[in-house]
Design an enzyme around this catalytic site. Sequence first.
Site, mmCIF file in Angstrom:
data_model
loop_
_atom_site.group_PDB
_atom_site.id
_atom_site.type_symbol
_atom_site.label_atom_id
_atom_site.label_comp_id
_atom_site.label_asym_id
_atom_site.label_seq_id
_atom_site.Cartn_x
_atom_site.Cartn_y
_atom_site.Cartn_z
ATOM 1 N N CYS A 2 0.776 -1.038 0.536
ATOM 2 C CA CYS A 2 0.074 0.306 -0.176
ATOM 3 C C CYS A 2 0.710 0.845 0.018
ATOM 4 O O CYS A 2 1.878 1.230 0.627
ATOM 5 C CB CYS A 2 -1.083 0.277 1.166
ATOM 6 S SG CYS A 2 -2.303 -1.124 1.516
ATOM 7 N N ARG A 27 5.558 -0.045 -6.562
ATOM 8 C CA ARG A 27 5.269 -0.494 -5.159
ATOM 9 C C ARG A 27 4.310 -1.727 -5.387
ATOM 10 O O ARG A 27 4.128 -2.650 -4.723
ATOM 11 C CB ARG A 27 4.568 0.258 -4.733
ATOM 12 C CG ARG A 27 5.899 1.146 -3.782
ATOM 13 C CD ARG A 27 5.074 2.176 -2.334
ATOM 14 N NE ARG A 27 5.114 1.369 -1.555
ATOM 15 C CZ ARG A 27 5.183 1.774 -0.356
ATOM 16 N NH1 ARG A 27 6.360 2.406 -0.862
ATOM 17 N NH2 ARG A 27 5.445 0.902 0.670
ATOM 18 N N TRP A 74 -2.909 -2.361 -1.591
ATOM 19 C CA TRP A 74 -2.626 -4.160 -1.634
ATOM 20 C C TRP A 74 -3.064 -4.426 -1.215
ATOM 21 O O TRP A 74 -2.538 -4.697 0.108
ATOM 22 C CB TRP A 74 -0.668 -4.081 -1.708
ATOM 23 C CG TRP A 74 -0.171 -4.803 -3.083
ATOM 24 C CD1 TRP A 74 0.108 -5.316 -3.989
ATOM 25 C CD2 TRP A 74 -0.094 -6.492 -1.778
ATOM 26 N NE1 TRP A 74 0.032 -6.808 -4.175
ATOM 27 C CE2 TRP A 74 0.217 -7.330 -2.757
ATOM 28 C CE3 TRP A 74 -0.106 -6.662 -1.464
ATOM 29 C CZ2 TRP A 74 1.244 -8.368 -3.491
ATOM 30 C CZ3 TRP A 74 0.717 -8.389 -0.640
ATOM 31 C CH2 TRP A 74 0.873 -9.046 -1.657
ATOM 32 N N ASN A 100 -1.709 2.154 6.007
ATOM 33 C CA ASN A 100 -0.435 1.048 5.638
ATOM 34 C C ASN A 100 -0.725 0.203 6.721
ATOM 35 O O ASN A 100 -0.146 0.410 7.771
ATOM 36 C CB ASN A 100 0.361 1.458 4.727
ATOM 37 C CG ASN A 100 0.581 1.668 3.574
ATOM 38 O OD1 ASN A 100 -0.538 2.215 3.337
ATOM 39 N ND2 ASN A 100 1.944 3.066 3.531
ATOM 40 N N GLY A 101 -0.343 -1.023 6.908
ATOM 41 C CA GLY A 101 0.220 -2.163 7.598
ATOM 42 C C GLY A 101 -1.046 -3.103 8.047
ATOM 43 O O GLY A 101 -2.001 -3.645 7.096
ATOM 44 N N GLU A 484 18.250 -23.322 -4.470
ATOM 45 C CA GLU A 484 17.247 -21.604 -4.778
ATOM 46 C C GLU A 484 18.974 -20.579 -5.165
ATOM 47 O O GLU A 484 18.310 -20.203 -5.838
ATOM 48 C CB GLU A 484 16.801 -22.192 -3.304
ATOM 49 C CG GLU A 484 16.862 -19.874 -3.791
ATOM 50 C CD GLU A 484 15.701 -19.226 -4.660
ATOM 51 O OE1 GLU A 484 14.901 -20.328 -5.249
ATOM 52 O OE2 GLU A 484 14.873 -18.099 -4.423
ATOM 53 N N LYS A 488 19.010 -18.422 -8.698
ATOM 54 C CA LYS A 488 19.103 -16.889 -8.711
ATOM 55 C C LYS A 488 20.253 -16.838 -9.365
ATOM 56 O O LYS A 488 20.086 -15.257 -9.943
ATOM 57 C CB LYS A 488 19.526 -16.613 -7.530
ATOM 58 C CG LYS A 488 17.927 -16.878 -6.340
ATOM 59 C CD LYS A 488 17.217 -15.531 -6.323
ATOM 60 C CE LYS A 488 16.022 -16.156 -7.136
ATOM 61 N NZ LYS A 488 15.018 -16.910 -6.893
ATOM 62 N N GLU A 491 19.333 -16.871 -13.225
ATOM 63 C CA GLU A 491 18.291 -16.486 -13.224
ATOM 64 C C GLU A 491 19.052 -15.014 -13.673
ATOM 65 O O GLU A 491 18.554 -14.250 -14.742
ATOM 66 C CB GLU A 491 17.422 -16.168 -12.820
ATOM 67 C CG GLU A 491 16.104 -16.763 -12.702
ATOM 68 C CD GLU A 491 15.182 -16.657 -10.820
ATOM 69 O OE1 GLU A 491 15.051 -16.688 -9.965
ATOM 70 O OE2 GLU A 491 14.216 -16.683 -12.315
ATOM 71 N N HIS A 507 28.857 -39.409 -7.131
ATOM 72 C CA HIS A 507 27.795 -39.933 -8.496
ATOM 73 C C HIS A 507 27.989 -39.770 -9.621
ATOM 74 O O HIS A 507 27.161 -40.582 -10.975
ATOM 75 C CB HIS A 507 26.185 -40.320 -7.851
ATOM 76 C CG HIS A 507 26.199 -40.688 -6.606
ATOM 77 N ND1 HIS A 507 27.044 -42.274 -6.565
ATOM 78 C CD2 HIS A 507 25.764 -40.237 -5.660
ATOM 79 C CE1 HIS A 507 26.948 -43.117 -5.056
ATOM 80 N NE2 HIS A 507 26.384 -42.075 -4.495
ATOM 81 N N LYS A 606 7.284 -11.910 -13.815
ATOM 82 C CA LYS A 606 7.327 -11.617 -12.665
ATOM 83 C C LYS A 606 6.069 -13.104 -12.745
ATOM 84 O O LYS A 606 5.788 -14.094 -11.811
ATOM 85 C CB LYS A 606 6.746 -10.970 -12.109
ATOM 86 C CG LYS A 606 6.785 -10.700 -10.933
ATOM 87 C CD LYS A 606 8.005 -10.520 -10.196
ATOM 88 C CE LYS A 606 8.017 -11.304 -8.424
ATOM 89 N NZ LYS A 606 9.337 -12.112 -8.308
#
Length: 611
Positions: A2, A27, A74, A100-101, A484, A488, A491, A507, A606
Amino acid sequence: MCGIICYVGKQPALPVLLEGLKRLEYRGYDSSGIALLEDEQIRRFRAVGKIRELETGLIEWTSDAKTGIGHTRWATHGKPCVENAHPHSDCAGEIFVIHNGIIENYLALKQELITAGHRFLSETDTEVVAHLIEEACREHADLEEAVTRALARVRGTFGLAVLSTRHANSIIIARRSSPMILGISDSGTFAASDVSALVAHTKQVVYLQDDDLAVLTPDGYRITNLHAPAEVNRQEQTVDWDVDAAEKQGFEHFMLKEIHEQPEAVRNAMRGRLVPSEGISVLGGLAGVREQFLRMEQLILVSCGTSFYAAMLGRYILEFCTDFRVEVDVASEFRYRRLNLRDNTVVLAISQSGETADTLAAIREAKRKGALVLGLVNVVGSNIARETDAGIYNHAGPEIGVASTKAFVSQLTILYLLTLYLARHQHMSVTDGQEFIRELESIPDKIEQILAKSAQIQQVARRYAQFRDFMYIGRKFNYPIALEGALKLKEISYLHAEAYAAGEMKHGPIALINPDFPSVCLATQDSTYDKMMANIQEIKARCGRTIVVGTEGDAQLPALCDDFIGVPASSELFAPLLTVIPLQLLAYYIALENGCEIDQPRNLAKSVTVE
Ligand code: M6R
C-alpha cells in the site's frame, strides 16, 4: 504494498494526490482512492485497477479543495474491490482513514464496535480505525485526542492518515512500524509512506519515528508522541535522490531492496500468528477447514520454481516435526502422474503471484480428484487464492524484481508456522513449541546481521564474477537452499549453475570439478557438518575452488575453503532462513559485476501465466 500521499496547502490538492499516487505505482497495488476536504465536507472517490481508472472516474470532478489524502491498496484483508479500497470512513462520513500495515486485533475490535452499533461496509482491518476514532470522539471532542485513544486500542502496525470535517485544514498522521515521511515546502505540507511520492514537490523531509503523531497544516507540522502529549523534535533532512532512485529507496535494484526487506517479510509473515505462552501458531485462514486438515492422511505440496524449493524445504521440516506423510511435486508434472490420492488428501499450492498457470492446473486436477486444496499465496484475490478452499497469505508486500527473494523467505516462514500448527496437534510439547517460536522470532535479527555483511559478500562476488560454471551443494535442510541459490545465479547472471544434494557429488557431478568450476557449499554446524566437510575436502583434492556458507566462528572451515561467509548460529531446522541470504547476495553481486539486467532478466516474466 500500500502507498499513502497526503497534502494540505495552498494549491488544489487533487492533482498533487494523483501525481503522488502515480509515483507510488511501482510498489504494486490493486485499487486506489482519494478523499478531499472542502467546505466542511469530505468527498471520496475510489476505483479498482490502475490509477488511470481513478482518473477516468474523476474526470467530471472539479475541486478547489486544498486538503486531501490518497491511497494505493495492495489487498491484505478482503479482496480488491471498491468497497475495500481506502479511504474508509466512520458511520457519519466525517472521519476518513487511509492505512498501511496490519491491525492484528481487528476482528475483536470490529465485533465490539458492531455491538456498539457501528456499521461496517468493508472487509478490511483499516475500517475499524475510523470507527474507533468515531467512538473515541463521543468522549473526547478533540480529534487529536480521539485518534490517540483509538490507536491505543490497536495492536499491529500502521502508517496512517486521518482526514476529518472536525479538523479543518489539517491532516493527522501516525506511525508504528510502517514508514511515514513528512514533506515541507512553501506551497504546503505533505506526508507519504514513501519518499518517491514527495520528491517531485520537496526535498525537505522529516522521517517520523514509531508512535509519532503529527498534525499537518498548510504552514507546517507539529509532532507529539502517542504515549505523551509533549511536542517532540524530529530533524529535518534533505533528500538527495532523484525520483527514480527514490522508488528503490536508494537501492540500485528492486531485487537488492527486496533482499533487504526480508527481516520485515519474516516479521510480517509471523505477525499475529504466534502465541508464545502456549507454543502454538494460529492460522486464521485455515480455521474453516481445521478439522478436515488435521484428519489428513497425505499432504502434497505443489508449486514451481523458487516456490517449489520452498515446498521441498517444507517437506523436510514437516517430516522432521510431524508424523504426516508429505510429498512434493513440481506443479507442471503433477497432472502427468497417475494420481492415486488417498482419502483425506490435502494439496497445498505455493505461489507468490497466485497466477502461475502450471500451479493453477495442478490445483484444478487435485480438486477433480477430491482433495482439499489450500493455498499459500502472496497476492490477495489472485486466481489461486480464489480457487483454493482455504489458505494463508504471506503479507510480504509486492515483489517487483523477477527473481524471487523476500517471497521465498516469507513462504518458508509460513511453512514453519504450518509445521508448528500441525506438530502441536500431534506430539510436540508446549516447551518445544515455545522453543520453536523463540528460534523463529530470532530470525529477523539474524538476517539483519547477514545483510550487514553485504560488502564482504560483494568482495567474494568480485573474485568469482569471471567464472562461467558453478556447483551448489548442500544436505538435508540446506539441500533445497543449494537449489534455490543456483536458480538465483542462473536467473539474473545467465551463468551455468548446477545444484546437487552433496551426497550425489560422487555419483557423477564431481567429474566436472576443476579450477574453473567453483563450488558453493552450505556447511553450517549441524548433523551433516562432517559429511559436508568431507565433500569440501573432495573438491579441494581436485583443485576445485570453494565458497563455503557456514556458521560464524567455525574453527576449521575458513582455513580449508577459499572463501568463507559466516551466518549466525541457529538450530539446523532454522538454518535455511539464514543460509539463503548470502546466496541471494552472491548471485546479485555477481550479476552486478557482469552488468546484467537484474530486475528484468532476459526471457523471464514475473508471473508465468502460460503452461
Ligand atoms: O508466482 P509463483 O511463486 O507461482 O512463481 C513460480 C515461479 O515462476 C517463480 O518462483 C520463478 O521461479 C522465479 N522467477 C524465481 O526467482
